[in-house]
Write an enzyme that holds these catalytic residues in place. Structure first.
Site, mmCIF file in Angstrom:
data_model
loop_
_atom_site.group_PDB
_atom_site.id
_atom_site.type_symbol
_atom_site.label_atom_id
_atom_site.label_comp_id
_atom_site.label_asym_id
_atom_site.label_seq_id
_atom_site.Cartn_x
_atom_site.Cartn_y
_atom_site.Cartn_z
ATOM 1 N N LYS A 70 0.864 -1.100 -0.224
ATOM 2 C CA LYS A 70 -0.109 -0.016 -0.017
ATOM 3 C C LYS A 70 0.844 1.348 0.017
ATOM 4 O O LYS A 70 1.822 1.392 0.921
ATOM 5 C CB LYS A 70 -0.712 -0.014 1.292
ATOM 6 C CG LYS A 70 -1.734 1.090 1.372
ATOM 7 C CD LYS A 70 -3.281 0.801 0.731
ATOM 8 C CE LYS A 70 -4.286 1.916 0.375
ATOM 9 N NZ LYS A 70 -4.052 2.587 -0.667
ATOM 10 N N LYS A 94 4.713 2.282 8.443
ATOM 11 C CA LYS A 94 3.600 2.958 8.785
ATOM 12 C C LYS A 94 2.339 1.986 8.858
ATOM 13 O O LYS A 94 1.657 2.231 9.795
ATOM 14 C CB LYS A 94 3.296 4.257 7.946
ATOM 15 C CG LYS A 94 2.273 5.020 8.104
ATOM 16 C CD LYS A 94 2.506 6.193 7.183
ATOM 17 C CE LYS A 94 1.479 7.125 7.401
ATOM 18 N NZ LYS A 94 1.739 8.569 6.898
ATOM 19 N N LYS A 106 5.358 2.098 -3.100
ATOM 20 C CA LYS A 106 5.321 3.328 -3.414
ATOM 21 C C LYS A 106 5.427 3.342 -4.914
ATOM 22 O O LYS A 106 6.156 2.431 -5.474
ATOM 23 C CB LYS A 106 6.515 4.274 -2.903
ATOM 24 C CG LYS A 106 5.983 5.732 -2.730
ATOM 25 C CD LYS A 106 5.082 5.756 -1.621
ATOM 26 C CE LYS A 106 4.963 7.476 -1.428
ATOM 27 N NZ LYS A 106 3.982 7.726 -0.357
ATOM 28 N N THR A 190 -6.959 12.024 8.364
ATOM 29 C CA THR A 190 -5.761 12.243 8.936
ATOM 30 C C THR A 190 -5.928 13.162 10.114
ATOM 31 O O THR A 190 -5.365 13.042 11.136
ATOM 32 C CB THR A 190 -4.653 12.913 8.017
ATOM 33 O OG1 THR A 190 -4.770 11.885 6.932
ATOM 34 C CG2 THR A 190 -3.433 12.717 8.614
ATOM 35 N N ASN A 221 -5.188 20.471 4.601
ATOM 36 C CA ASN A 221 -6.044 19.267 4.855
ATOM 37 C C ASN A 221 -5.734 18.907 6.468
ATOM 38 O O ASN A 221 -6.706 18.743 7.257
ATOM 39 C CB ASN A 221 -5.855 18.272 4.034
ATOM 40 C CG ASN A 221 -6.798 16.988 4.345
ATOM 41 O OD1 ASN A 221 -6.272 16.081 5.235
ATOM 42 N ND2 ASN A 221 -7.814 16.801 3.556
ATOM 43 N N SER A 355 -7.948 4.594 4.186
ATOM 44 C CA SER A 355 -7.786 4.211 2.934
ATOM 45 C C SER A 355 -7.899 2.801 2.991
ATOM 46 O O SER A 355 -8.497 2.041 2.209
ATOM 47 C CB SER A 355 -6.273 4.382 2.551
ATOM 48 O OG SER A 355 -6.229 5.899 2.289
#
Ligand code: NAD
Length: 415
Positions: A70, A94, A106, A190, A221, A355
């Site tokens: 991911k 993470k 990534k 987040t 954000n 996500s």
């Protein structure tokens, strides 16, 4: 402009510490830096003026030990294989510390997207989706937005991938708009997660979040949402900044009003808030970092707390909402000064957690309510915090080292 995120040097130093504390053999430590798969692709794209330009794209799958890889896709002129490799390793850690059934990946394309028309961007994204289709997929590797990519780009990727493999696959990417299978609650996830982490931190310290004085760098954000949730929880946001400078108010800023104005993308420098003082530019941001507050939340960009200013940070608790806001040298200074730092891989993991919820809803053809999303986020993020807090107590180490230890341990246990 340099690429925004450079967390790898910091991460490498902490991985070393965590590996030593876990008494990992040297080969396991080295193994943590070795991606499972690296792919470089050439992407010929027809430009609006009729020329064909060839772009380089990358996808790295660092680890699938815990589940499908991911990690985001970035469009940036500085993007290269080394950077993508480093960031994929960081995503593994993470996802692991957040307790997700995901490994790390990534991707990126070396391109300045500001020089592309929408049609060129679409053709580039579709070419990239076709080129990496053989290695991605909902149970293998699930990309998401990152620097300079967004819900529209994810939609093009999803459509092109689905056409390439001959079936509808919304779960191949996350960060899609709601009407294309995105999740409710993702855009504020987040910031919501940062607020929940602040609440857990204060509870664990026997302190009150209500009434706590908070300084937040960044009103985008993440910073804007964090300010909103904390202020609704009764904290006083005594300082808030953006690229234009910082607003200060010892009694607490009117965050509801600032939030309303931020929705129309107004900079803080343009606001007229009774009782608040505005200090422009870098000076405002310097003063914010050094403000007299209980909690400091860097939520703008990397490398903000450095060896130069770390000793002047007054807040005893720092929650890293941005990626990589503290340099390795600064971290040692903060540690020696007894500051408690909640590291980025834990503090801003609310985004990747939701996500995961998007992916799960797509896989199971479900639609969760906002309440369900928020309840599940609460459970996951408070659970992740508790594990890290416990590890730090057990090993008498910083929360940063503990977060990396917990992440690495989970990967090793699963192997
Ligand atoms: P954003 O672009 O929405 O907001 C960034 C904010 O930082 C803006 O208010 C901007 O004015 C401010 N800023 C920019 N340069 C500044 C400077 N020199 N000094 C002070 N303020 C400055 O970005 P975002 O999505 O809120 O992301 C912020 C950070 O959080 C980044 O490090 C990002 O990687 C990280 N992050 C974001 C998410 C997410 O879901 N958006 C998830 C995890 C981590």
């Amino acid at each position: 402009m340099k690429s925004q995120y450079q967390p790898f040097e910091n991460a490498k130093a902490v991985i070393r510490k965590a590996a030593d504390a876990l008494h990992l053999p040297e080969e396991t430590y080295r193994f943590l830096f070795c991606p499972e798969r690296e792919l470089t692709v050439s992407l010929p794209v027809k430009m609006d003026d009729g020329r064909t330009e060839i772009f380089s794209g990358y996808r790295v799958q660092h680890s699938s030990v815990l589940g499908p890889c991911k990690g985001g896709i970035r469009f940036h002129p500085d993007t290269n294989m080394e950077e993508v490799k480093a960031l994929s390793c960081w995503m593994t850690l993470k996802c692991s510390v957040a307790g997700l059934p995901f490994g790390g990946g990534k991707g990126g394309i070396t391109v300045d997207p500001s020089g592309l028309s929408e049609a060129e961007k679409e053709r580039l994204t579709r070419a990239y989706a076709r080129a990496i289709a053989p290695i991605v997929g909902e149970t293998r590797d699930v990309p998401a937005p990152d620097v300079n990519t967004n819900g529209q780009i994810m939609t093009w990727f999803y459509e092109e991938y689905s056409q390439t493999v001959g079936k509808d696959c919304p779960a191949v990417v996350t960060g899609k708009p709601i009407e294309k299978g995105g999740s409710l609650g993702r855009s504020e996830a987040t910031g919501r997660g940062v607020w929940l982490i602040c609440a857990e931190l204060m509870k664990s310290l026997g302190k009150e979040l209500r009434g706590a004085r908070v300084a937040i760098q960044g009103n985008g954000n993440v910073g804007g949402m964090t300010a909103k949730f904390l202020s609704e929880a009764g904290s006083k946001i005594v300082a808030l900044s953006d690229v234009s400078g910082a607003l200060f108010c010892p009694d607490g800023l009117d965050i509801a009003k600032i939030h309303e104005c931020s929705l129309s993308h107004r900079l803080l420098s343009t606001l007229d808030l009774p009782g608040a003082t505005f200090v422009p530019g870098d000076e405002g941001n310097r003063m914010l970092l050094e403000a007299d507050a209980d909690l400091l939340i860097p939520a703008a960009m990397e490398n903000q707390i450095t060896a130069e200013n770390a000793a002047r940070i007054r807040a005893p608790y720092i929650v890293e909402a941005a990626n990589g806001p503290t340099t390795v040298e600064a971290d040692a200074i903060l540690d020696a000064a007894g500051k408690i730092v909640v590291p980025d891989i834990l503090a801003n993991s609310g985004g990747v957690t939701v996500s995961y919820f998007e992916w799960k809803q797509n896989m199971e053809q479900e639609r969760w309510t906002l309440e369900e999303v928020n309840d599940r986020l609460y459970t996951m993020i408070t659970g992740a915090f508790a594990t890290v807090w416990q590890t730090a107590k057990e090993y008498r180490c910083s929360l940063r080292t503990a977060a990396y230890m917990a992440a690495i341990q989970r990967i090793i246990n699963a192997e």
